[in-house]
Design an enzyme around this catalytic site. Structure first.
Site, PDB file in Angstrom:
ATOM      1  NE  ARG A   1       4.471   3.363  -3.364  1.00 24.91           N
ATOM      2  CZ  ARG A   1       3.652   4.108  -2.614  1.00 24.91           C
ATOM      3  NH1 ARG A   1       3.697   5.437  -2.710  1.00 24.91           N
ATOM      4  NH2 ARG A   1       2.782   3.546  -1.792  1.00 24.91           N
TER       5      ARG A   1
ATOM      6  CE  LYS B   1       1.718   1.840  -5.409  1.00 30.18           C
ATOM      7  NZ  LYS B   1       1.529   0.464  -4.895  1.00 30.18           N
TER       8      LYS B   1
ATOM      9  CG  HIS C   1      10.292  -1.440  -3.417  1.00 26.16           C
ATOM     10  ND1 HIS C   1       9.667  -0.261  -3.804  1.00 26.16           N
ATOM     11  CD2 HIS C   1       9.459  -2.018  -2.518  1.00 26.16           C
ATOM     12  CE1 HIS C   1       8.505  -0.157  -3.179  1.00 26.16           C
ATOM     13  NE2 HIS C   1       8.363  -1.203  -2.393  1.00 26.16           N
TER      14      HIS C   1
ATOM     15  NE  ARG D   1       7.469   2.078  -0.356  1.00 33.55           N
ATOM     16  CZ  ARG D   1       6.720   3.126  -0.044  1.00 33.55           C
ATOM     17  NH1 ARG D   1       7.279   4.332   0.005  1.00 33.55           N
ATOM     18  NH2 ARG D   1       5.434   3.008   0.229  1.00 33.55           N
TER      19      ARG D   1
ATOM     20  CG  HIS E   1       2.085   1.756   3.223  1.00 31.83           C
ATOM     21  ND1 HIS E   1       2.891   1.125   4.149  1.00 31.83           N
ATOM     22  CD2 HIS E   1       2.700   1.581   2.023  1.00 31.83           C
ATOM     23  CE1 HIS E   1       3.936   0.587   3.547  1.00 31.83           C
ATOM     24  NE2 HIS E   1       3.849   0.855   2.260  1.00 31.83           N
TER      25      HIS E   1
ATOM     26  CE1 TYR F   1       9.365  -2.544   5.161  1.00 31.69           C
ATOM     27  CE2 TYR F   1       7.271  -1.394   5.228  1.00 31.69           C
ATOM     28  CZ  TYR F   1       8.347  -1.878   4.511  1.00 31.69           C
ATOM     29  OH  TYR F   1       8.407  -1.701   3.150  1.00 31.69           O
TER      30      TYR F   1
END
Length: 304
Positions: A155, A179, A250, A253, A276, A285
């Site tokens: 990111r 995150k 983004h 990515r 993720h 995807y």
């Protein structure tokens, strides 16, 4: 008594306050994540408090709140984020014995990603990476940033927080803090490493002008790269590459993930590299790749 003072002492307000404190101190969530939780839960409080007198909402009222979200014409992804916030909040309340049962257990999430993420084709990404003027220190930096984003799929928020110590040039490994302060190791291929090495040796010292910082990517002022500066850089280089539409930080990515799956990568490996928490997030995807296959069939099959 002022309304704010009253609501500050209500059970739901106290619960939200305690939950956010838990997320900040125990889970170590980022400021952006905390602000997102606070916004979502404030929406719940403002909706429920007049109906409950400040009590914690039950399952029936929670369903009414979710219906209220749908009535606002929010995107499925936005509603899914709200539901995730609600589940985390009520799960915390159960753990803390503030409520006996979790009212979110029977809430169903909307189908997410009704719009397939935009991405660049191979020619576009090559043109974008080649666009920066590498005769300038800032151009060397921009080329290195674009190359690294396409090489790793990290990111932009992770990119701008990278430090020199985050990258092991010898092993070709990047340590990324994502995150929730979760760390992961992502491999970096030789082409990207060579571009970063040139920036590190020639571009970065020229930008620093004797100043010191631990950040890998820096601005012309010698400070760490910012979102705004990166956004400006990608827009400028996008114009040079002839890409004027759907270009955002983004998108690199999305491009990384799509091209990796097209090349035969498995979902679990891609999930690990993207950071993720849930495999279902990565599965979008596969829809992108299936869409591309359908387009290929329609364009090239003689009887399509």
């Amino acid at each position: 008594m002022a309304r704010n003072e009253k609501s500050a002492r209500s059970p739901i307000s106290n619960g939200i306050r305690d939950f956010l404190a838990f997320c900040r101190m125990e889970k170590g969530l980022s400021r952006n994540s905390l602000e997102a939780y606070a916004r979502d839960l404030e929406g719940l409080r403002s909706f429920a408090e007049p109906l409950t007198g400040g009590a914690i909402p039950n399952a029936e009222l929670l369903n009414k709140f979710v219906n209220h979200l749908y009535s606002k014409d929010l995107t499925s992804r936005s509603i899914a984020r709200h539901l995730s916030s609600l589940r985390s909040f009520f799960g915390f309340l159960v753990t803390e014995d503030k409520i006996q049962e979790d009212p979110t257990e029977h809430l169903s999430s909307p189908k997410q990603w009704t719009t397939i993420p935009k991405f660049l084709n191979r020619e576009q990404i090559e043109n974008l990476i080649a666009a920066p003027d590498t005769g300038k220190p800032s151009g060397l930096r921009d080329r290195a940033m674009l190359e690294l984003l396409y090489a790793t799929g990290i990111r932009v928020s992770e990119l701008i927080n990278l430090q020199i110590s985050s990258l092991d040039m010898g092993l070709g490994l990047l340590r990324v803090t994502g995150k929730g302060n979760k760390q992961r190791i992502v491999p970096v291929h030789a082409t990207a490493l060579a571009t970063i090495r040139r920036y590190f040796e020639d571009g970065r010292p020229a930008l620093l002008k004797g100043r010191q910082t631990a950040f890998l990517f820096i601005t012309a002022r010698g400070a760490g790269m910012t979102r705004q500066a990166f956004w400006a850089a990608i827009k400028t280089n996008g114009k040079r590459a002839g890409i004027f539409h759907h270009l955002s930080p983004h998108i690199l990515r999305h491009t990384f993930a799509t091209h990796l799956l097209e090349g035969g990568a498995d979902l679990r490996s891609l999930q690990e590299m993207l950071g993720h928490a849930d495999l279902s997030t990565t599965e979008i995807y596969t829809h992108v790749v299936r869409s591309r296959l359908r387009d290929t069939l329609d364009q090239h099959h003689p009887r399509a």
